[in-house]
Design an enzyme around this catalytic site. Structure first.
Site, short mmCIF file in Angstrom:
data_model
loop_
_atom_site.label_atom_id
_atom_site.label_comp_id
_atom_site.label_asym_id
_atom_site.label_seq_id
_atom_site.Cartn_x
_atom_site.Cartn_y
_atom_site.Cartn_z
N ASP A 116 0.82 -1.22 0.00
CA ASP A 116 0.00 0.00 0.00
C ASP A 116 0.85 1.26 0.00
O ASP A 116 0.36 2.35 0.31
CB ASP A 116 -0.91 0.02 1.24
N ASP A 269 -7.33 -8.17 13.33
CA ASP A 269 -6.87 -9.50 13.71
C ASP A 269 -7.70 -10.08 14.85
O ASP A 269 -8.13 -11.24 14.80
CB ASP A 269 -5.39 -9.45 14.10
#
Length: 507
Positions: A116, A269
């Site tokens: 990114d 997560d």
């Protein structure tokens, strides 16, 4: 007139302020007991694991991977290795290189670099690095997006949409500063192959720059305790714990069943782990498998990281509590464990308690001689909890006092982050990438771009300074008028806050 005002103030103190403070102390004492019992429970489980040798290999089936004579490499499952990164100038070569040297049949492994980056120079460097390994026969893909929506979760979610991913059974994830050992997949994937009820195998972190400064030593002590106590106890007793976001291998079927990655919080997560766990899947933490990583050595970077790590779980707790309660797939005991132990005590209460009791209530108690705070809450329980933490990193035992003072300073930022997460404040979805300095190598692979050093005034952290000055005043009052030796602790804690306030922490 002055006499009347003085009498009115004394009456207000005795009828309102003192009772309120006593009530606040009583609440803190109850929470102190809760935190101590939780810590004691986790450490009893750790002792049980060691005494009865309850290692993952003794609980779950594990057999070394062997090449089939007839099938050859086809006996190995397809594994996707994802490496999300964002402008990781100093460390991208480390993570890509480590992933590409994993011992696994080259035709059964796909390396996916999710870049990114917005810096054209770094993007080109990543392209060159991926091309270098592709020329050696490694199946490596460099995938990019035209936006950063969802941050890391968005990148991982986008990475799963590529057609070649569907041929993979398992997915290993490593952040840009993580370097798995070559045998990582050989030691973790067999758990998933031979135990169809397992969804996640989590490895331990090993810190390559722990000795860089005092702040990294403090972080090492905290994180070692997290893995030794929290992750091991959760894995052994409940087959559930929070995914650490990296150094883990997932079963793709379990991820898809739970809905895949979501970017509703900054702890994608943990979000995924809770949802997968609520579908009845089990997790295993393998303490013997270590993955090298880097600790933030700059105080500003560490503060941003701790904000994300405290704000995200609190916000996820707010969003998922009703979902957990209404879940029908898991037992009521597991739901209670997730809500009470995993979220409420470890992610919410402990931050509030640490800051408010040790940095607000205890210092303020010097002005209330009529309020008695029992020794067990100020000495015995804290001593035991500190001892539990110190045992996880024996070589840093002599630093335990510094660790206590530093943890109390950071508890202020964690408390603020937890409040923001619970109330969904303005910074609830703030994501600042933790800056890495490439400390994993003594000789840097790339020239680092150093920012000019700021002046002292630019480094001052006002919140730490204000709390430090208040505690300093409390310590001086106790020294002058008190009948206890509390001022010794208060002076040390005040100095810790003031040092942090001046920014003289880390590198």
């Amino acid at each position: 007139m002055e006499t009347t005002m003085w009498m009115w103030c004394r009456e207000m103190r005795s009828l309102l302020i003192v009772p309120l403070f006593k009530c606040l102390v009583a609440i803190c004492l109850v929470i102190s007991l809760i935190v101590f019992v939780e810590s004691l429970y986790m450490n009893i489980v750790v002792i049980y694991i060691k005494l009865f040798k309850r290692k993952p290999e003794n609980i779950y089936k594990w057999e070394a991977m062997q090449e089939d004579i007839e099938l050859g490499d086809q006996n190995y499952p397809m594994v996707l290795v994802q490496i999300p990164m964002y402008n990781e100038r100093e460390v991208f070569q480390l993570s890509i290189g480590a992933a590409c040297t994993l011992v696994w049949p080259w035709n059964r492994l796909i390396i996916q670099v999710l870049d990114d980056s917005t810096d054209p120079t770094i993007m080109e460097m990543v392209n060159i690095e991926c091309g270098k390994w592709a020329s050696k026969g490694i199946n490596i893909k460099c995938e990019r997006r035209d936006n950063r929506n969802g941050y890391k979760a968005g990148a991982l979610k986008q990475g799963m949409r590529h057609s070649y991913v569907k041929q993979c059974t398992y997915i290993a994830i490593f952040d840009a500063d993580f370097q798995p050992e070559p045998d990582y997949l050989q030691r973790t994937v067999p758990f998933l192959i031979h135990n169809p009820e397992l969804a996640l195998v989590q490895a331990r972190w090993k810190f390559v720059n722990a000795k860089k400064c005092l702040m990294t030593r403090m972080q090492e002590m905290s994180l070692n305790y997290h893995f030794t106590a929290e992750q091991q106890s959760g894995s052994t007793r409940h087959a559930f714990f929070g995914f650490n976001g990296t150094a883990g291998v997932w079963r793709m079927a379990a991820m898809e069943e739970a809905g895949g990655w979501k970017d509703r919080t900054t702890v994608e997560d943990m979000d995924l782990a809770v949802r997968v766990g609520l579908h009845g899947w089990k997790f295993v933490f393998v303490n013997d498998v270590e993955v090298k990583s880097e600790l933030p050595s700059q105080f500003k970077a560490f503060r941003f990281q701790q904000h994300r790590w405290s704000c995200g779980p609190a916000n996820l707790f707010r969003k998922m509590t009703l979902e957990i309660i209404s879940n029908k797939r898991v037992t009521i005991w597991k739901k209670m464990y997730v809500i009470y132990s995993f979220f409420f005590v470890r992610k919410i209460i402990v931050h509030f308690f640490t800051f408010f009791f040790y940095c607000v209530v205890l210092p303020t108690s010097v002005f209330f001689s009529e309020v008695n705070i029992p020794t067990w809450s100020t000495v015995y329980f804290p001593f035991m909890i500190t001892l539990f933490n110190a045992i996880a990193t024996p070589r840093s035992f002599y630093l335990v006092i510094f660790w206590v003072l530093f943890e109390n300073v950071m508890a202020m930022h964690r408390t603020k982050g937890t409040f923001i997460g619970l109330l969904e404040g303005g910074r609830v979805n703030e994501w600042v990438v933790t800056e890495k300095l490439g400390d994993a190598l003594e000789t840097k692979l790339l020239p680092q771009i150093r920012k000019p050093c700021n002046g002292v005034l630019e480094r001052i952290n006002s919140k730490e300074m204000m709390v430090g000055i208040y505690i300093l005043c409390c310590a001086s009052y106790n020294l002058a008028f008190g009948k206890t030796s509390l001022y010794i602790y208060l002076y040390m804690q005040a100095i810790a806050f003031i040092i942090s306030g001046f920014g003289f922490v880390g590198t």
